[in-house]
Design a protein around this motif. Structure first.
Motif, PDB file in Angstrom:
ATOM      1  N   THR A  34     -29.322  21.084  -2.386  1.00  0.00           N
ATOM      2  CA  THR A  34     -28.299  19.908  -2.261  1.00  0.00           C
ATOM      3  C   THR A  34     -29.086  18.773  -1.503  1.00  0.00           C
ATOM      4  N   ILE A  35     -28.510  17.595  -1.624  1.00  0.00           N
ATOM      5  CA  ILE A  35     -29.083  16.600  -0.609  1.00  0.00           C
ATOM      6  C   ILE A  35     -29.126  16.811   0.710  1.00  0.00           C
ATOM      7  N   GLY A  36     -28.061  17.413   1.184  1.00  0.00           N
ATOM      8  CA  GLY A  36     -28.029  17.789   2.557  1.00  0.00           C
ATOM      9  C   GLY A  36     -29.056  18.865   3.088  1.00  0.00           C
ATOM     10  N   SER A  37     -29.707  19.599   1.989  1.00  0.00           N
ATOM     11  CA  SER A  37     -30.509  20.583   2.327  1.00  0.00           C
ATOM     12  C   SER A  37     -31.953  19.651   2.356  1.00  0.00           C
ATOM     13  N   TRP A  38     -31.912  18.934   1.204  1.00  0.00           N
ATOM     14  CA  TRP A  38     -33.359  17.998   1.462  1.00  0.00           C
ATOM     15  C   TRP A  38     -33.642  17.596   2.738  1.00  0.00           C
ATOM     16  N   PHE A  39     -32.312  16.899   3.303  1.00  0.00           N
ATOM     17  CA  PHE A  39     -32.284  15.919   4.344  1.00  0.00           C
ATOM     18  C   PHE A  39     -32.849  17.090   5.699  1.00  0.00           C
ATOM     19  N   ALA A  40     -32.112  18.341   5.839  1.00  0.00           N
ATOM     20  CA  ALA A  40     -32.284  19.147   6.705  1.00  0.00           C
ATOM     21  C   ALA A  40     -33.811  19.697   6.737  1.00  0.00           C
ATOM     22  N   LEU A  41     -34.473  19.903   5.474  1.00  0.00           N
ATOM     23  CA  LEU A  41     -35.441  20.345   5.406  1.00  0.00           C
ATOM     24  C   LEU A  41     -36.826  19.553   5.926  1.00  0.00           C
ATOM     25  N   LEU A  42     -36.521  18.177   5.789  1.00  0.00           N
ATOM     26  CA  LEU A  42     -37.384  17.315   5.831  1.00  0.00           C
ATOM     27  C   LEU A  42     -37.459  17.130   7.409  1.00  0.00           C
ATOM     28  N   ARG A  43     -36.087  17.037   7.821  1.00  0.00           N
ATOM     29  CA  ARG A  43     -36.127  16.727   9.334  1.00  0.00           C
ATOM     30  C   ARG A  43     -36.682  17.832  10.252  1.00  0.00           C
ATOM     31  N   ARG A  44     -36.163  19.021   9.735  1.00  0.00           N
ATOM     32  CA  ARG A  44     -36.874  20.233  10.487  1.00  0.00           C
ATOM     33  C   ARG A  44     -38.444  20.402  10.538  1.00  0.00           C
ATOM     34  N   HIS A  45     -39.104  19.960   9.544  1.00  0.00           N
ATOM     35  CA  HIS A  45     -40.539  19.843   9.480  1.00  0.00           C
ATOM     36  C   HIS A  45     -41.134  18.380  10.039  1.00  0.00           C
ATOM     37  N   GLY A  46     -40.295  17.617  10.763  1.00  0.00           N
ATOM     38  CA  GLY A  46     -40.939  16.774  11.243  1.00  0.00           C
ATOM     39  C   GLY A  46     -41.070  15.415  10.706  1.00  0.00           C
ATOM     40  N   PHE A  47     -40.104  15.233   9.774  1.00  0.00           N
ATOM     41  CA  PHE A  47     -40.305  13.989   8.979  1.00  0.00           C
ATOM     42  C   PHE A  47     -38.801  13.150   9.256  1.00  0.00           C
ATOM     43  N   VAL A  48     -39.054  11.875   9.220  1.00  0.00           N
ATOM     44  CA  VAL A  48     -37.943  11.021   9.447  1.00  0.00           C
ATOM     45  C   VAL A  48     -37.547  10.216   7.998  1.00  0.00           C
ATOM     46  N   ILE A  49     -36.396  10.525   7.256  1.00  0.00           N
ATOM     47  CA  ILE A  49     -36.149   9.899   6.008  1.00  0.00           C
ATOM     48  C   ILE A  49     -35.728   8.336   6.228  1.00  0.00           C
ATOM     49  N   THR A  50     -36.794   7.658   5.506  1.00  0.00           N
ATOM     50  CA  THR A  50     -36.512   6.211   5.800  1.00  0.00           C
ATOM     51  C   THR A  50     -35.770   5.557   4.378  1.00  0.00           C
ATOM     52  N   GLU A  51     -35.926   6.423   3.373  1.00  0.00           N
ATOM     53  CA  GLU A  51     -35.136   5.588   2.418  1.00  0.00           C
ATOM     54  C   GLU A  51     -34.540   7.107   1.407  1.00  0.00           C
ATOM     55  N   LEU A  52     -33.404   6.868   0.994  1.00  0.00           N
ATOM     56  CA  LEU A  52     -32.728   7.827  -0.084  1.00  0.00           C
ATOM     57  C   LEU A  52     -31.986   7.211  -1.073  1.00  0.00           C
ATOM     58  N   ILE A  53     -32.547   7.239  -2.172  1.00  0.00           N
ATOM     59  CA  ILE A  53     -31.851   6.393  -3.367  1.00  0.00           C
ATOM     60  C   ILE A  53     -31.272   7.393  -4.747  1.00  0.00           C
ATOM     61  N   GLU A  54     -30.025   7.487  -4.752  1.00  0.00           N
ATOM     62  CA  GLU A  54     -29.674   7.978  -5.786  1.00  0.00           C
ATOM     63  C   GLU A  54     -29.856   7.065  -7.370  1.00  0.00           C
ATOM     64  N   TRP A  55     -30.965   7.272  -7.714  1.00  0.00           N
ATOM     65  CA  TRP A  55     -31.549   6.227  -8.740  1.00  0.00           C
ATOM     66  C   TRP A  55     -30.342   6.146  -9.879  1.00  0.00           C
ATOM     67  N   SER A  56     -30.219   4.739 -10.392  1.00  0.00           N
ATOM     68  CA  SER A  56     -29.359   4.518 -11.704  1.00  0.00           C
ATOM     69  C   SER A  56     -29.792   3.094 -11.999  1.00  0.00           C
ATOM     70  N   PRO A  57     -30.144   3.077 -13.279  1.00  0.00           N
ATOM     71  CA  PRO A  57     -30.669   1.840 -13.940  1.00  0.00           C
ATOM     72  C   PRO A  57     -30.163   0.576 -13.696  1.00  0.00           C
ATOM     73  N   THR A  58     -30.729  -0.594 -13.445  1.00  0.00           N
ATOM     74  CA  THR A  58     -30.150  -1.668 -13.026  1.00  0.00           C
ATOM     75  C   THR A  58     -29.724  -2.437 -14.511  1.00  0.00           C
ATOM     76  N   ASP A  59     -28.987  -3.542 -14.272  1.00  0.00           N
ATOM     77  CA  ASP A  59     -28.436  -4.191 -15.414  1.00  0.00           C
ATOM     78  C   ASP A  59     -29.250  -4.691 -16.408  1.00  0.00           C
ATOM     79  N   ALA A  60     -30.429  -5.081 -15.879  1.00  0.00           N
ATOM     80  CA  ALA A  60     -31.681  -5.601 -16.784  1.00  0.00           C
ATOM     81  C   ALA A  60     -32.169  -4.381 -17.531  1.00  0.00           C
ATOM     82  N   GLN A  61     -32.296  -3.318 -16.820  1.00  0.00           N
ATOM     83  CA  GLN A  61     -32.921  -2.038 -17.710  1.00  0.00           C
ATOM     84  C   GLN A  61     -31.923  -1.643 -18.927  1.00  0.00           C
ATOM     85  N   VAL A  62     -30.626  -1.531 -18.792  1.00  0.00           N
ATOM     86  CA  VAL A  62     -29.546  -1.316 -19.533  1.00  0.00           C
ATOM     87  C   VAL A  62     -29.735  -2.366 -20.648  1.00  0.00           C
TER      88      VAL A  62
END
Length: 244
Positions: free
Chosen positions: A193-221
């Motif tokens: 899950t997204i929550g697990s990715w967040f927890a795993l990274l934090r537990r191992h000494g990482f700070v998440i700076t960006e998290l994007i649930e990617w979707s195509p832009t209008d121009a790409q579509v």
């Protein structure tokens, strides 16, 4: 050890025909969003986990990276990458499973990975090793299949009588192995899950700076109507993190 599906002849043949395999980064619609997460690479030491045909390795070298290491478990992938890489480039390739990979402490400025980490069961050990390998302030930038995309036991659009597509989501909170048929039967991935990715990274000494649930832009579509369905559910999760 992760499944080495990319050395299956049928899978490799099918993968080689994908747009992102033939056109490289320009053939990956999420690349502009992923690129925006990257730091400047001039004089940096870079590692690409699951480097495939080496497209990112060559791009990073072209951006001035001092050293680039591409790692992949697939002999087929690495042979293609080596064939496409100019002699004398500051790029080296290593065949290794990511679970058994070992990098020297404080030897890397950027770890990059595109659509590889969801194949790894023991991602805990990998993240611990990467934290040690990165210098303080070093970056980890990666993409994985989005948990909504990965969760279903039988992934695939459900189409109603009117032609409307709906993506099924079942077992979202039940993490672990998923086996699907894509280019070959029995492709093994690992749902988190997204929550697990967040927890795993934090537990191992990482700070998440960006998290994007990617979707195509209008121009790409507008340029590629087939991408419109990607707005019905997120297919990719992009994460940028910094080593504390």
């Amino acid at each position: 050890m992760a499944q080495n599906i990319y050395d299956d002849p049928g899978f490799f043949a099918g993968y080689s025909q994908l747009r992102r395999s033939q056109e490289g980064l320009d053939g990956a619609p999420e690349w502009p969003a992923l690129q925006a997460l990257l730091p400047g690479l001039n004089a940096r030491r870079v590692v690409d986990l699951g480097c495939g045909f080496g497209w990112f390795c060559r791009w990073a070298s072209g951006q001035g990276a001092a050293e680039v290491l591409g790692v992949d478990v697939s002999a087929n992938m690495l042979a293609k990458a080596a064939d496409m890489t100019d002699a004398g480039a500051a790029i080296s390739y290593l065949r290794s499973g990511l679970e058994t990979l070992s990098l020297a402490d404080a030897s890397v400025d950027l770890v990059y990975s595109s659509l590889a980490l969801h194949y790894i069961d023991d991602v805990v050990a990998l993240l611990g090793m990467l934290h040690r390998a990165l210098v303080p302030g070093g970056r980890l930038v990666f993409s994985v299949e989005h948990p909504v995309y990965m969760a279903p036991a039988n992934p695939g659009w459900i189409v109603d009588a009117a032609g409307k597509k709906t993506w099924p989501v079942d077992g979202y909170s039940v993490e672990g192995q998923r086996t699907t048929n894509w280019l070959a039967d029995g492709v093994i991935k690992y749902h988190r899950t997204i929550g697990s990715w967040f927890a795993l990274l934090r537990r191992h000494g990482f700070v998440i700076t960006e998290l994007i649930e990617w979707s195509p832009t209008d121009a790409q579509v507008a340029a590629n109507a087939a991408l419109a369905e990607e707005r019905e559910r997120p297919m990719l999760l992009l994460i940028g993190a910094e080593r504390c």
